[in-house]
Design a protein around this motif. Structure first.
Motif, PDB file in Angstrom:
ATOM      1  N   HIS A 242       0.820  -1.212   0.000  1.00 27.43           N
ATOM      2  CA  HIS A 242       0.000   0.000   0.000  1.00 27.43           C
ATOM      3  C   HIS A 242       0.859   1.269   0.000  1.00 27.43           C
ATOM      4  O   HIS A 242       0.319   2.376  -0.026  1.00 27.43           O
ATOM      5  N   TRP A 243       2.183   1.101   0.024  1.00 25.89           N
ATOM      6  CA  TRP A 243       3.101   2.232  -0.099  1.00 25.89           C
ATOM      7  C   TRP A 243       3.526   2.343  -1.566  1.00 25.89           C
ATOM      8  O   TRP A 243       3.919   1.357  -2.192  1.00 25.89           O
ATOM      9  N   HIS A 244       3.467   3.556  -2.088  1.00 21.72           N
ATOM     10  CA  HIS A 244       3.826   3.812  -3.483  1.00 21.72           C
ATOM     11  C   HIS A 244       4.843   4.954  -3.525  1.00 21.72           C
ATOM     12  O   HIS A 244       4.589   6.028  -2.967  1.00 21.72           O
ATOM     13  N   VAL A 245       5.956   4.726  -4.196  1.00 20.22           N
ATOM     14  CA  VAL A 245       7.042   5.704  -4.257  1.00 20.22           C
ATOM     15  C   VAL A 245       7.016   6.424  -5.604  1.00 20.22           C
ATOM     16  O   VAL A 245       6.919   5.783  -6.658  1.00 20.22           O
ATOM     17  N   HIS A 246       7.104   7.760  -5.560  1.00 19.05           N
ATOM     18  CA  HIS A 246       7.177   8.593  -6.758  1.00 19.05           C
ATOM     19  C   HIS A 246       8.489   9.374  -6.679  1.00 19.05           C
ATOM     20  O   HIS A 246       8.649  10.242  -5.805  1.00 19.05           O
ATOM     21  N   VAL A 247       9.419   9.074  -7.562  1.00 17.07           N
ATOM     22  CA  VAL A 247      10.765   9.658  -7.513  1.00 17.07           C
ATOM     23  C   VAL A 247      10.803  10.926  -8.352  1.00 17.07           C
ATOM     24  O   VAL A 247      10.363  10.937  -9.504  1.00 17.07           O
ATOM     25  N   THR A 248      11.333  11.995  -7.770  1.00 19.02           N
ATOM     26  CA  THR A 248      11.444  13.264  -8.493  1.00 19.02           C
ATOM     27  C   THR A 248      12.578  13.186  -9.514  1.00 19.02           C
ATOM     28  O   THR A 248      13.538  12.438  -9.333  1.00 19.02           O
ATOM     29  N   PRO A 249      12.503  13.959 -10.592  1.00 18.86           N
ATOM     30  CA  PRO A 249      13.610  13.979 -11.557  1.00 18.86           C
ATOM     31  C   PRO A 249      14.886  14.528 -10.913  1.00 18.86           C
ATOM     32  O   PRO A 249      14.836  15.304  -9.951  1.00 18.86           O
ATOM     33  N   THR A 250      16.019  14.135 -11.447  1.00 17.72           N
ATOM     34  CA  THR A 250      17.276  14.685 -10.950  1.00 17.72           C
ATOM     35  C   THR A 250      17.322  16.189 -11.209  1.00 17.72           C
ATOM     36  O   THR A 250      16.801  16.681 -12.218  1.00 17.72           O
ATOM     37  N   SER A 251      17.933  16.925 -10.295  1.00 11.93           N
ATOM     38  CA  SER A 251      18.075  18.389 -10.404  1.00 11.93           C
ATOM     39  C   SER A 251      16.724  19.082 -10.528  1.00 11.93           C
ATOM     40  O   SER A 251      16.584  20.069 -11.247  1.00 11.93           O
ATOM     41  N   ALA A 252      15.716  18.560  -9.850  1.00 18.52           N
ATOM     42  CA  ALA A 252      14.381  19.159  -9.892  1.00 18.52           C
ATOM     43  C   ALA A 252      13.742  19.120  -8.510  1.00 18.52           C
ATOM     44  O   ALA A 252      12.608  18.687  -8.343  1.00 18.52           O
ATOM     45  N   SER A 253      14.493  19.585  -7.521  1.00 16.47           N
ATOM     46  CA  SER A 253      13.973  19.570  -6.151  1.00 16.47           C
ATOM     47  C   SER A 253      12.763  20.478  -5.983  1.00 16.47           C
ATOM     48  O   SER A 253      11.978  20.305  -5.051  1.00 16.47           O
ATOM     49  N   TRP A 254      12.586  21.457  -6.915  1.00 14.99           N
ATOM     50  CA  TRP A 254      11.465  22.387  -6.829  1.00 14.99           C
ATOM     51  C   TRP A 254      10.115  21.689  -6.920  1.00 14.99           C
ATOM     52  O   TRP A 254       9.091  22.239  -6.498  1.00 14.99           O
ATOM     53  N   ILE A 255      10.100  20.464  -7.442  1.00 18.86           N
ATOM     54  CA  ILE A 255       8.827  19.767  -7.600  1.00 18.86           C
ATOM     55  C   ILE A 255       8.389  19.083  -6.305  1.00 18.86           C
ATOM     56  O   ILE A 255       7.252  18.635  -6.192  1.00 18.86           O
ATOM     57  N   ASN A 256       9.289  19.005  -5.337  1.00 19.47           N
ATOM     58  CA  ASN A 256       8.968  18.401  -4.038  1.00 19.47           C
ATOM     59  C   ASN A 256       8.511  19.505  -3.086  1.00 19.47           C
ATOM     60  O   ASN A 256       9.285  20.387  -2.716  1.00 19.47           O
ATOM     61  N   GLN A 257       7.258  19.469  -2.667  1.00 15.00           N
ATOM     62  CA  GLN A 257       6.688  20.566  -1.890  1.00 15.00           C
ATOM     63  C   GLN A 257       7.309  20.724  -0.506  1.00 15.00           C
ATOM     64  O   GLN A 257       7.204  21.790   0.099  1.00 15.00           O
ATOM     65  N   ILE A 258       7.964  19.688   0.005  1.00 17.01           N
ATOM     66  CA  ILE A 258       8.587  19.823   1.324  1.00 17.01           C
ATOM     67  C   ILE A 258       9.704  20.859   1.298  1.00 17.01           C
ATOM     68  O   ILE A 258      10.012  21.491   2.310  1.00 17.01           O
ATOM     69  N   GLU A 259      10.295  21.098   0.116  1.00 15.26           N
ATOM     70  CA  GLU A 259      11.348  22.106   0.000  1.00 15.26           C
ATOM     71  C   GLU A 259      10.794  23.494   0.308  1.00 15.26           C
ATOM     72  O   GLU A 259      11.502  24.343   0.852  1.00 15.26           O
ATOM     73  N   ARG A 260       9.544  23.730  -0.060  1.00 17.31           N
ATOM     74  CA  ARG A 260       8.906  25.017   0.267  1.00 17.31           C
ATOM     75  C   ARG A 260       8.759  25.176   1.769  1.00 17.31           C
ATOM     76  O   ARG A 260       8.971  26.274   2.303  1.00 17.31           O
ATOM     77  N   TRP A 261       8.443  24.096   2.464  1.00 20.36           N
ATOM     78  CA  TRP A 261       8.318  24.165   3.926  1.00 20.36           C
ATOM     79  C   TRP A 261       9.691  24.330   4.574  1.00 20.36           C
ATOM     80  O   TRP A 261       9.839  25.057   5.559  1.00 20.36           O
ATOM     81  N   PHE A 262      10.706  23.665   4.039  1.00 21.39           N
ATOM     82  CA  PHE A 262      12.070  23.841   4.557  1.00 21.39           C
ATOM     83  C   PHE A 262      12.500  25.308   4.454  1.00 21.39           C
ATOM     84  O   PHE A 262      13.191  25.830   5.333  1.00 21.39           O
ATOM     85  N   ALA A 263      12.101  25.976   3.368  1.00 21.36           N
ATOM     86  CA  ALA A 263      12.435  27.389   3.193  1.00 21.36           C
ATOM     87  C   ALA A 263      11.780  28.228   4.300  1.00 21.36           C
ATOM     88  O   ALA A 263      12.389  29.159   4.827  1.00 21.36           O
ATOM     89  N   GLU A 264      10.547  27.895   4.660  1.00 20.99           N
ATOM     90  CA  GLU A 264       9.878  28.610   5.755  1.00 20.99           C
ATOM     91  C   GLU A 264      10.587  28.374   7.072  1.00 20.99           C
ATOM     92  O   GLU A 264      10.776  29.294   7.869  1.00 20.99           O
ATOM     93  N   LEU A 265      10.962  27.136   7.325  1.00 16.26           N
ATOM     94  CA  LEU A 265      11.689  26.802   8.556  1.00 16.26           C
ATOM     95  C   LEU A 265      12.984  27.604   8.647  1.00 16.26           C
ATOM     96  O   LEU A 265      13.309  28.163   9.701  1.00 16.26           O
ATOM     97  N   THR A 266      13.709  27.687   7.546  1.00 13.58           N
ATOM     98  CA  THR A 266      14.973  28.432   7.540  1.00 13.58           C
ATOM     99  C   THR A 266      14.741  29.915   7.803  1.00 13.58           C
ATOM    100  O   THR A 266      15.428  30.531   8.624  1.00 13.58           O
ATOM    101  N   ARG A 267      13.753  30.476   7.098  1.00 12.82           N
ATOM    102  CA  ARG A 267      13.509  31.919   7.204  1.00 12.82           C
ATOM    103  C   ARG A 267      12.960  32.312   8.581  1.00 12.82           C
ATOM    104  O   ARG A 267      13.372  33.319   9.156  1.00 12.82           O
ATOM    105  N   LYS A 268      12.073  31.518   9.120  1.00 10.24           N
ATOM    106  CA  LYS A 268      11.392  31.902  10.355  1.00 10.24           C
ATOM    107  C   LYS A 268      12.122  31.473  11.616  1.00 10.24           C
ATOM    108  O   LYS A 268      11.996  32.117  12.658  1.00 10.24           O
TER     109      LYS A 268
END
Length: 327
Positions: A242-268
């Motif tokens: 029931h676990w399904h893995v979706h791998v992001t393309p290489t050099s395309a971290s922008w497509i992973n939404q957790i990176e947006r949250w990491f940016a908030e953590l860093t800034r705040k």
């Protein structure tokens, strides 16, 4: 004025009716009598003669685009003014008129993943049309987060003065944060570890498994980092259909939404945080996660896969034209 005069009205009567001076009516009557319709158009006003010729403008543009100064990597306004003999205000006007900004630069990196199109369509489709009875989690780690203390105390902010702090700091160790963002709710599962090996990643996957409601399929979006694809990780996932893995393309971290949250953590929290130990750092990170989860808000993904791929295509075509022009 002329039409009213043609009806037989005197200049004084026309002036009163139109709210202008009598002399104004007389001036336009004389011009019409002398030059007829052409006399009613504005006369040529030469104004101040041009001091900057087209050739000089072309020279500034050509130098800006194709050359660099001897002592720098890019032109400044005053540097170009000194080189061309024009004033710095003239250079500024020319650059503004043609959209030139030599002081700015932008970074880019195109993915060379042969399955880039397929992966973008898969992950973006997951964001915009998630499956039923399933949870979609964006997973990644923020490694080597430093616990930094300032060499001297941070002074309080006062009216008219920004918060004073020393630019020098003392390191007190590092920690690594593994985090998973629920795409539907915006809630985050996070856990700090001393290291970021496959062992820690497997433990974090087990943490996710404990927190996810039973009966739901789990779709995780993650990159192809070495710690994510060890035999132990693959075996653990294989035992959970029931676990399904979706791998992001290489050099395309922008497509992973957790990176947006990491940016908030860093800034705040991290950018201006003061931590005298990794224990303090991890406590602040955990408090940030708890505060975030009190009122989570999902990120709204608005670009479809087709729009993203079309944008990448336009960038590639524009870059190719630029390179061909240079050659």
């Amino acid at each position: 004025m002329i039409l009213l005069c043609a009806e037989g009205l005197q200049s004084k009567e026309v002036a009163e009716r139109l709210g202008v001076h009598e002399h104004t009516v007389g001036k336009w009557r004389r011009r019409f009598v002398k030059d007829r319709i052409e006399g009613l158009t504005d006369e040529y006003r030469p104004g101040r003669p041009r001091t900057v010729m087209d050739a000089q403008v072309a020279e500034v543009i050509e130098r800006t685009l194709n050359n660099t100064p001897k002592d720098a990597t890019h032109w400044s306004i005053r540097g170009m003014a000194a080189e061309t003999g024009l004033s710095h205000t003239t250079i500024r006007r020319i650059w503004n008129a043609f959209g030139l900004q030599p002081h700015r630069s932008e970074t880019f990196k195109l993915s060379t993943d042969p399955l880039f199109v397929d992966k973008v369509q898969d992950i973006v489709g997951l964001y915009m049309a998630p499956p039923n009875r399933a949870i979609v989690l964006c997973v990644d780690e923020k490694s080597q987060i430093q616990a930094l203390d300032r060499e001297q105390p941070v002074l309080p902010m006062v009216p008219g003065v920004a918060e004073p702090r020393t630019h020098t700091y003392i390191r007190h160790g590092t920690t690594s944060l593994f985090a998973a963002l629920d795409v539907a709710t915006g809630a985050v599962i996070g856990k700090c570890y001393k290291r970021h090996r496959a062992t820690e990643f497997l433990d974090f996957l087990k943490e996710i498994d404990r927190r996810v409601s039973a009966g739901l399929d789990v779709h995780i979006v993650m990159d192809n980092y070495a710690t994510h694809k060890t035999p132990k990780i693959k075996a653990w996932l294989a035992r959970r259909p029931h676990w399904h893995v979706h791998v992001t393309p290489t050099s395309a971290s922008w497509i992973n939404q957790i990176e947006r949250w990491f940016a908030e953590l860093t800034r705040k929290q991290l950018q201006r945080g003061v931590h005298r130990s990794t224990t303090e750092l991890e406590a602040d990170i955990n408090r940030f996660i708890e505060a975030h989860n009190e009122k989570p808000k999902p990120y709204k993904w608005v670009k479809s896969a087709d729009e993203i791929l079309a944008s990448v295509k336009r960038f590639c075509q524009r870059t190719q034209k630029t390179l061909c022009g240079e050659l």
